[in-house]
Design a protein around this motif. Sequence first.
Motif, PDB file in Angstrom:
ATOM      1  N   LEU A  75       8.863 -34.682   2.610  1.00  0.00           N
ATOM      2  CA  LEU A  75       8.588 -33.889   3.494  1.00  0.00           C
ATOM      3  C   LEU A  75       7.749 -33.510   4.543  1.00  0.00           C
ATOM      4  N   ALA A  76       6.835 -34.582   4.244  1.00  0.00           N
ATOM      5  CA  ALA A  76       5.695 -35.157   5.606  1.00  0.00           C
ATOM      6  C   ALA A  76       6.167 -35.228   6.467  1.00  0.00           C
ATOM      7  N   TYR A  77       7.004 -36.036   6.305  1.00  0.00           N
ATOM      8  CA  TYR A  77       7.422 -36.980   7.232  1.00  0.00           C
ATOM      9  C   TYR A  77       9.019 -36.471   7.997  1.00  0.00           C
ATOM     10  N   ARG A  78       9.629 -35.946   7.142  1.00  0.00           N
ATOM     11  CA  ARG A  78      10.921 -34.952   7.948  1.00  0.00           C
ATOM     12  C   ARG A  78      10.381 -34.018   8.801  1.00  0.00           C
ATOM     13  N   ILE A  79       8.807 -33.444   8.421  1.00  0.00           N
ATOM     14  CA  ILE A  79       8.515 -32.543   9.542  1.00  0.00           C
ATOM     15  C   ILE A  79       8.190 -32.631  10.759  1.00  0.00           C
ATOM     16  N   THR A  97       1.013 -34.686  18.210  1.00  0.00           N
ATOM     17  CA  THR A  97       0.240 -35.029  17.458  1.00  0.00           C
ATOM     18  C   THR A  97       0.712 -34.340  16.068  1.00  0.00           C
ATOM     19  N   VAL A  98      -0.326 -35.011  14.406  1.00  0.00           N
ATOM     20  CA  VAL A  98      -0.761 -34.500  13.383  1.00  0.00           C
ATOM     21  C   VAL A  98      -2.489 -34.548  12.731  1.00  0.00           C
ATOM     22  N   GLY A 124      -7.430 -36.415   2.011  1.00  0.00           N
ATOM     23  CA  GLY A 124      -6.632 -36.205   0.984  1.00  0.00           C
ATOM     24  C   GLY A 124      -6.522 -34.523   0.482  1.00  0.00           C
ATOM     25  N   TRP A 125      -6.138 -34.285  -0.471  1.00  0.00           N
ATOM     26  CA  TRP A 125      -5.776 -33.146  -1.505  1.00  0.00           C
ATOM     27  C   TRP A 125      -6.844 -32.836  -2.175  1.00  0.00           C
ATOM     28  N   ASP A 126      -7.583 -34.271  -3.278  1.00  0.00           N
ATOM     29  CA  ASP A 126      -8.704 -34.196  -3.195  1.00  0.00           C
ATOM     30  C   ASP A 126      -9.455 -35.134  -4.032  1.00  0.00           C
ATOM     31  N   GLU A 127     -10.418 -36.137  -4.525  1.00  0.00           N
ATOM     32  CA  GLU A 127     -10.598 -37.121  -5.186  1.00  0.00           C
ATOM     33  C   GLU A 127      -9.781 -37.870  -5.286  1.00  0.00           C
ATOM     34  N   ILE A 135      -0.641 -41.350   4.976  1.00  0.00           N
ATOM     35  CA  ILE A 135      -0.021 -40.165   6.030  1.00  0.00           C
ATOM     36  C   ILE A 135       0.214 -40.976   7.406  1.00  0.00           C
ATOM     37  N   ALA A 136      -0.791 -41.370   8.176  1.00  0.00           N
ATOM     38  CA  ALA A 136      -1.178 -41.956   8.704  1.00  0.00           C
ATOM     39  C   ALA A 136      -0.345 -42.127   9.372  1.00  0.00           C
ATOM     40  N   LYS A 137      -0.223 -43.110   8.882  1.00  0.00           N
ATOM     41  CA  LYS A 137       1.266 -44.283   9.011  1.00  0.00           C
ATOM     42  C   LYS A 137       2.345 -43.689   8.857  1.00  0.00           C
TER      43      LYS A 137
END
Length: 325
Positions: A120-124, A138-139, A144-147, A155-157
């Motif tokens: 979903l992040a990619y599509r957004i 930019t993003v 991350g969400w947790d450890e 996410i960067a890629k």
Amino acid sequence: MRIGQIQLKNPVILAPMAGVTDLPFRLLAKEMGCGLVYSEMVSDKGLIYENVHTRKMLAIDERERPVALQIFGSEPDSMAEAARIVARAGADIIDINMGCPTPKIVKNGEGAALMKKPELAYRIIATVVEAAGDVPVTVKFRKGWDEQSVNAVDIAKLAERAGAAAVSVHGRTREQFYSGQADWDIIRAVKQAVAIPVTGNGDIRTPQDAKRMLTETGCDGIMIGRGAQGNPWIFRQVARYLATGELLPPPALTERINMLLRHLDMLVEHKGEYIGIREMRSHAAWYTKGLPNSAELRLKFNQALSRDDFIRIMEEYCLSVDKNC
């Protein structure tokens, strides 16, 4: 540092902060030498449904350019429409919020919650990039969400693959909020994983911190958030230190008070006295943190109801601690 076609005069950046980085604060940061300022996060739905308060958050002053306006949401189509609105408003850069940790945001699947849904992040990101046209996107996200789910590199890629011009990484998980120590190793890992510019965020409170982050992570820019609250001088100090190695002195008491009162006037002019005064209470507490009797001052600020109240409080304070201020 360059983001798309936008060339920054220095790599010192004001982080987006809800309730803080409005137009008056951004102008002060820019005057102090900030290379790029980010707005508060703006709701995609608020823009689409023409909420008056939300639309006002898009106000830009030519003196603050380049300026990035940040949007948040969880649906590709509505985020794309919001991006078109923001582009028409004159943003130099459009930023996507994928890092806000607050419960009211993440419960709607927005902010840092998007890190749990990479597809979903990619599509957004991809739809916002297409909708933004020539405006670079930019993003901003977290470690991350947790450890147990550290995925900033992934996410960067995907942000790079979707067409983002740069990314910003806060070295804390959503679970941490703003506690503990920021992990700069994850910023270095992201920088090594992508070819687009990377900005590091987290625990920059001094010029030396900024230099150390650049050195240790290899990131292209540093983003200052809480370190700038009540302290717009940090941008001048960091920019000078990075350029020359010179450590500028902290502002004198008179300069701090004058900046506080100027910020007050700018807020009142921009938002009206009722809202401006109430929002200034937090800023005033930050400006005076660490000064003699600051706890007592904070109590007085919280009772201020008008611009005259603030002026009286500061005049009385000056007389009590330094008759020459």
